[in-house]
Design a protein around this motif. Structure first.
Motif, PDB file in Angstrom:
ATOM      1  N   GLY A 125      46.543  51.443  38.065  1.00 28.49           N
ATOM      2  CA  GLY A 125      45.323  50.687  37.870  1.00 28.49           C
ATOM      3  C   GLY A 125      44.244  51.553  37.247  1.00 28.49           C
ATOM      4  N   HIS A 126      43.083  50.937  37.034  1.00 28.05           N
ATOM      5  CA  HIS A 126      42.004  51.647  36.355  1.00 28.05           C
ATOM      6  C   HIS A 126      41.510  52.828  37.182  1.00 28.05           C
ATOM      7  CE1 HIS A 126      38.620  52.395  33.745  1.00 28.05           C
ATOM      8  NE2 HIS A 126      37.786  52.272  34.772  1.00 28.05           N
ATOM      9  N   ARG A 127      41.411  52.609  38.491  1.00 26.20           N
ATOM     10  CA  ARG A 127      40.977  53.681  39.377  1.00 26.20           C
ATOM     11  C   ARG A 127      42.145  54.144  40.228  1.00 26.20           C
ATOM     12  NH1 ARG A 127      36.327  51.795  43.007  1.00 26.20           N
ATOM     13  NH2 ARG A 127      36.554  53.951  43.725  1.00 26.20           N
ATOM     14  N   VAL A 128      42.281  55.454  40.339  1.00 29.26           N
ATOM     15  CA  VAL A 128      43.374  55.992  41.131  1.00 29.26           C
ATOM     16  C   VAL A 128      43.258  55.566  42.581  1.00 29.26           C
ATOM     17  CG1 VAL A 128      44.402  58.114  41.990  1.00 29.26           C
ATOM     18  CG2 VAL A 128      43.723  57.947  39.606  1.00 29.26           C
ATOM     19  N   ASP A 129      42.031  55.536  43.120  1.00 31.35           N
ATOM     20  CA  ASP A 129      41.880  55.243  44.540  1.00 31.35           C
ATOM     21  C   ASP A 129      42.222  53.793  44.881  1.00 31.35           C
ATOM     22  OD1 ASP A 129      39.669  54.000  43.495  1.00 31.35           O
ATOM     23  OD2 ASP A 129      38.211  55.341  44.421  1.00 31.35           O
ATOM     24  N   GLU A 130      42.364  52.928  43.873  1.00 32.33           N
ATOM     25  CA  GLU A 130      42.806  51.566  44.152  1.00 32.33           C
ATOM     26  C   GLU A 130      44.300  51.511  44.428  1.00 32.33           C
ATOM     27  OE1 GLU A 130      41.593  49.386  40.755  1.00 32.33           O
ATOM     28  OE2 GLU A 130      39.520  49.171  41.400  1.00 32.33           O
ATOM     29  N   SER A 131      44.995  52.611  44.162  1.00 35.76           N
ATOM     30  CA  SER A 131      46.443  52.605  44.306  1.00 35.76           C
ATOM     31  C   SER A 131      46.928  53.484  45.444  1.00 35.76           C
ATOM     32  CB  SER A 131      47.084  53.111  43.011  1.00 35.76           C
ATOM     33  OG  SER A 131      46.609  52.380  41.917  1.00 35.76           O
ATOM     34  N   PHE A 132      46.342  54.694  45.553  1.00 33.19           N
ATOM     35  CA  PHE A 132      46.869  55.656  46.513  1.00 33.19           C
ATOM     36  C   PHE A 132      46.082  55.675  47.816  1.00 33.19           C
ATOM     37  CE2 PHE A 132      49.441  58.807  43.804  1.00 33.19           C
ATOM     38  CZ  PHE A 132      50.604  58.241  44.273  1.00 33.19           C
ATOM     39  N   ALA A 133      44.781  55.735  47.740  1.00 26.19           N
ATOM     40  CA  ALA A 133      43.996  55.943  48.950  1.00 26.19           C
ATOM     41  C   ALA A 133      43.026  54.805  49.232  1.00 26.19           C
ATOM     42  CB  ALA A 133      43.239  57.266  48.837  1.00 26.19           C
ATOM     43  N   GLY A 134      43.097  53.727  48.464  1.00 25.55           N
ATOM     44  CA  GLY A 134      42.158  52.635  48.671  1.00 25.55           C
ATOM     45  C   GLY A 134      40.741  53.103  48.411  1.00 25.55           C
ATOM     46  N   ASP A 135      39.764  52.543  49.110  1.00 23.17           N
ATOM     47  CA  ASP A 135      38.387  52.981  48.937  1.00 23.17           C
ATOM     48  C   ASP A 135      38.043  54.129  49.879  1.00 23.17           C
ATOM     49  OD1 ASP A 135      36.879  50.228  50.849  1.00 23.17           O
ATOM     50  OD2 ASP A 135      38.316  51.797  51.388  1.00 23.17           O
ATOM     51  N   GLY A 136      39.075  54.725  50.460  1.00 20.06           N
ATOM     52  CA  GLY A 136      38.870  55.804  51.404  1.00 20.06           C
ATOM     53  C   GLY A 136      38.853  55.327  52.838  1.00 20.06           C
ATOM     54  N   LEU A 137      38.715  54.020  53.041  1.00 18.80           N
ATOM     55  CA  LEU A 137      38.669  53.462  54.387  1.00 18.80           C
ATOM     56  C   LEU A 137      39.804  52.487  54.652  1.00 18.80           C
ATOM     57  CD1 LEU A 137      34.824  52.810  54.648  1.00 18.80           C
ATOM     58  CD2 LEU A 137      36.106  54.732  55.594  1.00 18.80           C
ATOM     59  N   THR A 138      40.294  51.869  53.590  1.00 19.85           N
ATOM     60  CA  THR A 138      41.333  50.848  53.730  1.00 19.85           C
ATOM     61  C   THR A 138      42.680  51.414  53.338  1.00 19.85           C
ATOM     62  OG1 THR A 138      39.713  49.155  53.173  1.00 19.85           O
ATOM     63  CG2 THR A 138      42.039  48.534  53.049  1.00 19.85           C
ATOM     64  N   ARG A 139      43.695  51.180  54.169  1.00 27.19           N
ATOM     65  CA  ARG A 139      45.028  51.703  53.882  1.00 27.19           C
ATOM     66  C   ARG A 139      45.711  50.862  52.817  1.00 27.19           C
ATOM     67  NH1 ARG A 139      49.602  52.747  58.481  1.00 27.19           N
ATOM     68  NH2 ARG A 139      50.134  50.569  58.146  1.00 27.19           N
ATOM     69  N   ASP A 140      46.260  51.523  51.816  1.00 29.26           N
ATOM     70  CA  ASP A 140      46.999  50.853  50.742  1.00 29.26           C
ATOM     71  C   ASP A 140      48.490  50.948  51.048  1.00 29.26           C
ATOM     72  OD1 ASP A 140      48.199  49.987  48.441  1.00 29.26           O
ATOM     73  OD2 ASP A 140      47.476  51.627  47.185  1.00 29.26           O
ATOM     74  N   ASP A 141      49.152  49.799  51.217  1.00 26.38           N
ATOM     75  CA  ASP A 141      50.542  49.788  51.663  1.00 26.38           C
ATOM     76  C   ASP A 141      51.548  49.617  50.531  1.00 26.38           C
ATOM     77  OD1 ASP A 141      50.009  50.235  54.330  1.00 26.38           O
ATOM     78  OD2 ASP A 141      49.559  48.130  54.696  1.00 26.38           O
ATOM     79  N   ARG A 142      51.122  49.854  49.307  1.00 26.16           N
ATOM     80  CA  ARG A 142      52.092  49.830  48.211  1.00 26.16           C
ATOM     81  C   ARG A 142      52.908  51.121  48.226  1.00 26.16           C
ATOM     82  NH1 ARG A 142      48.135  48.256  43.354  1.00 26.16           N
ATOM     83  NH2 ARG A 142      46.685  49.305  44.759  1.00 26.16           N
ATOM     84  N   ASP A 143      54.217  50.982  48.074  1.00 25.16           N
ATOM     85  CA  ASP A 143      55.112  52.137  48.151  1.00 25.16           C
ATOM     86  C   ASP A 143      54.901  53.035  46.940  1.00 25.16           C
ATOM     87  OD1 ASP A 143      57.364  53.883  48.214  1.00 25.16           O
ATOM     88  OD2 ASP A 143      58.401  52.439  49.497  1.00 25.16           O
TER      89      ASP A 143
END
Length: 719
Positions: A125-143
């Motif tokens: 995606g455009h921002r890395v944190d939307e894929s790996f770490a979310g916004d820093g508070l929300t867990r991203d469950d994509r493998d």
């Protein structure tokens, strides 16, 4: 959240209960299989992930030990096995916990790494944190498994033959800082498939060049496995320098001619073995202060963060990364687990890879105590000083970081040596901006500071049983202008980096000699003399000289003083040499030979006595342009532009040497000082020489006026 990944329960049931003492961390071949062990101190479960040749993933539950270790012995696998970990546990960012079994994690102790992080925007995606770490508070469950590298089990055996470390004393050490790729990527006599590789560094042609210079020690920019920063990739570039560590035990695969992970390790070992055979030491520039995961808010979960974020990283009370490195995170120097990881890594590179020492990037960050302040008796520094393996190799600190009170030059304990940035700034200022100032009558900075640096920087290294050899002197390093660019650019030109020329230092202390960039032959002649002045001051001052690789070739980066993301001709050494470049190589070699031949230039202790007060015991005398001893008035005057230094080598069984440093664009005369027992001053070297040794029979009597040209360094021997 997706359904839990299947775990082989039968395999778990077949094992006996583990002992309290875990096996060594990492993946180690044992008879019939491999023993895996990883630290995950706050995890509820750890799964070992084994990958077959088709990339299919097999999951095995690991056994928990005391103190946060998890291990598993797997039969029927061996060297070449690709693996990773998945960790389940609390997701509580405010408490520092970021466990997420959807993320495949690289083993921090992996001896080899296969693959790279895929940072492409279409993947993440455009921002890395939307894929790996979310916004820093929300867990991203994509493998993440399809987009991150795997650890590889390695066979540790290697035929070292009769390899022995050269063990050059600090007194005889000359460091050559270089990049594995840049050194040989364009070196025509190295076979094309070996150019820009570990094997290229060890090629006979490369070694011949290093020996011709008189280099004793090669310091390699980071070779630990690393990845590019996502923002750099999205600008269409890549991390070139390597200060973005992904693994502290694995050599970076991109620097090898070999394509298989086992071959990468063997190639690195082969490089060290061949350099040792040529009498050349290998130092590694190591980056333990931060990792490639960057901050939790904008970075990725690749390894340490998913294993035990709260333990591996320095966090504040809200679970947010404390950043004293400028790279988003700081490896926690207050916790025993990351400190142990650093020590284990260092011992591995010495014992298994046979390297001879380390230069610690942003070393202050590694020695901040629980209160955040720098502590010279930090447990890591104490361990390095007392460890039976690590205390016997060369240890060099970059004595600063970006945190509060981060500048600590001269404050590391022995046996550390340190990069002396004060030497760099002082020598540049004297020979470049101050010389330029004489053109229009501007006052300079005088010569007191310059004399202090030439004499070994006692103001920085004169305490705690240290001496001049604790100072690693340098005029240029990978970070900043090259030697040629110092004399050709007044301003940085970093547009190619894609950051609007905002990156890189603005404090370059350079002088373009009136023209920005390439110039006519008259200007280039003056620039070449300035380079020789800088090289001579570096080579002949007390301390340990460090030469930036390529400076002996007159290498230019086109004014780019921060080419960290330029894996191209901007950074690679151009070996298509003009006659003046061959002369510069010969000049560098001649200066280093003079250093070798004269022990008085390689003092272990600071020079005794006080020549200003007329102390007859003084072994270093400072004289003014008229040959008289320097007075307090002259020391303090910004108008003083000429300094003469007499090194009395009697206490070390050497000759008496005279340095003349004339830092004005105007030529003139200096009166050579009178010295007991000196009948004549014989000229050994003159920066006005375009060709080394072009004149060798010049002599003058003490008290006689001797001509100098504008901006001139001369070295005489008393006879």
């Amino acid at each position: 959240m997706p359904a839990p990944l299947p775990v082989e329960a039968a395999a778990r049931a077949a094992r006996t209960a583990p002992a309290d003492v875990p096996p060594p961390l990492g993946a180690h071949p044992v008879e019939g299989g491999v023993e895996f062990c990883v630290h995950a101190g706050h995890a509820d479960a750890v799964t070992l992930c084994l990958f077959d040749e088709q990339g299919r993933e097999r999951h095995l539950a690991m056994d928990e030990h005391s103190h946060g270790a998890w291990s598993l012995r797997v039969e029927g696998v061996g060297p070449g096995q690709r693996y990773g970990y998945r960790v389940d546990g609390p997701w509580d960012p405010a408490a520092g916990h970021r466990h997420n079994p959807a993320k495949l994690l690289l083993d921090p102790y992996a001896r080899a790494v296969d693959g790279t992080v895929d940072w492409r925007p279409e993947v993440f995606g455009h921002r890395v944190d939307e894929s790996f770490a979310g916004d820093g508070l929300t867990r991203d469950d994509r493998d993440s498994a399809a987009h991150v590298p795997r650890g590889v089990v390695v066979d540790p055996t290697f035929d070292w033959g009769d390899d022995r470390p050269p063990q050059h004393s600090w007194r005889h050490t000359v460091i050559y800082e270089t990049h594995v790729v840049g050194l040989t990527m364009l070196l025509p006599d190295v076979p094309e498939h070996l150019q820009g590789t570990y094997a290229g560094v060890a090629h006979p042609v490369t070694i011949e060049h290093l020996r011709r210079l008189g280099v004793t020690t090669v310091e390699l920019l980071p070779v630990h496995s690393f990845t590019s920063e996502p923002a750099v990739v999205q600008r269409g570039l890549e991390n070139y320098w390597g200060y973005n560590s992904l693994g502290f035990f694995a050599p970076h695969a991109g620097h090898a001619a070999a394509r298989d992970p086992q071959g990468v390790v063997a190639e690195f070992k082969g490089m060290v073995k061949l350099l040792h055979a040529a009498g050349i030491e290998v130092l590694l520039d190591v980056v333990y202060n931060h990792t490639a995961e960057q901050s939790a808010a904008g970075g990725a979960t690749l390894s340490w963060r998913g294993l035990d974020n709260r333990t591996y990283y320095w966090l504040d009370e809200q679970g947010v990364d404390v950043d004293v490195t400028g790279c988003g995170n700081t490896v926690a120097p207050q916790h025993t687990v990351p400190v142990r990881m650093v020590l284990d890594s260092l011992r591995y590179w010495v014992q298994e890879m046979h390297v001879d020492g380390f230069r610690f990037d942003l070393a202050v960050a590694l020695a901040r105590g629980k209160d955040g302040a720098f502590d010279p008796d930090h447990p890591l520094l104490v361990a390095l000083r007392t460890d039976p393996v690590l205390s016997r190799v060369k240890l060099v600190a970059e004595p600063w970081d970006l945190g509060p009170d981060g500048w600590r030059t001269g404050q590391f304990p022995p046996p550390f040596a340190e990069w002396n940035d004060t030497f760099r700034d002082t020598v540049r200022t004297f020979w470049l901006p101050d010389v330029a100032g004489t053109l229009d009558g501007r006052p300079g900075h005088g010569v007191r500071e310059l004399a202090t640096r030439i004499a070994g920087s006692a103001d920085r290294f004169g305490s705690a049983h240290r001496g001049p050899l604790a100072s690693v002197n340098f005029v240029t390093a990978h970070d900043g202008f090259t030697l040629s660019d110092l004399t050709a650019y007044d301003r940085k030109h970093n547009e190619a980096n894609g950051e609007g020329n905002r990156d890189g230092s603005n404090d370059n202390r350079s002088w373009n000699h009136g023209v920005e960039g390439p110039a006519d032959e008259e200007t280039e002649t003056l620039r070449r003399r300035s380079r020789r002045n800088l090289l001579a001051t570096l080579a002949l001052s007390s301390g340990v000289p460090m030469l930036l690789g390529g400076d002996e070739l007159g290498r230019t980066q086109g004014g780019n003083n921060n080419p960290y993301c330029q894996n191209n001709e901007i950074s690679w050494y151009d070996w298509g040499l003009a006659p003046w470049q061959h002369d510069l190589i010969d000049t560098t070699s001649a200066l280093l030979r003079l250093r070798r031949e004269h022990r008085v230039l390689r003092q272990r202790h600071f020079f005794p006595g006080d020549p200003i007060d007329g102390d007859e015991r003084a072994a270093l005398h400072w004289h003014a342009i008229d040959g008289e001893l320097m007075t307090a008035q002259r020391w303090d005057s910004p108008e003083t532009r000429t300094l003469q230094a007499v090194f009395d080598g009697a206490d070390v069984g050497d000759d008496r040497l005279l340095m003349v440093l004339h830092g004005s664009t105007d030529g003139g005369e200096v009166v050579l000082p009178r010295q007991p027992g000196v009948r004549r001053w014989r000229l050994l070297w003159d920066s006005a020489w375009e060709h080394p040794g072009e004149v060798t029979d010049r002599e003058a009597a003490p008290g006689e006026a001797y001509p100098v040209v504008g901006a001139n360094f001369l070295l005489f021997q008393g006879v």
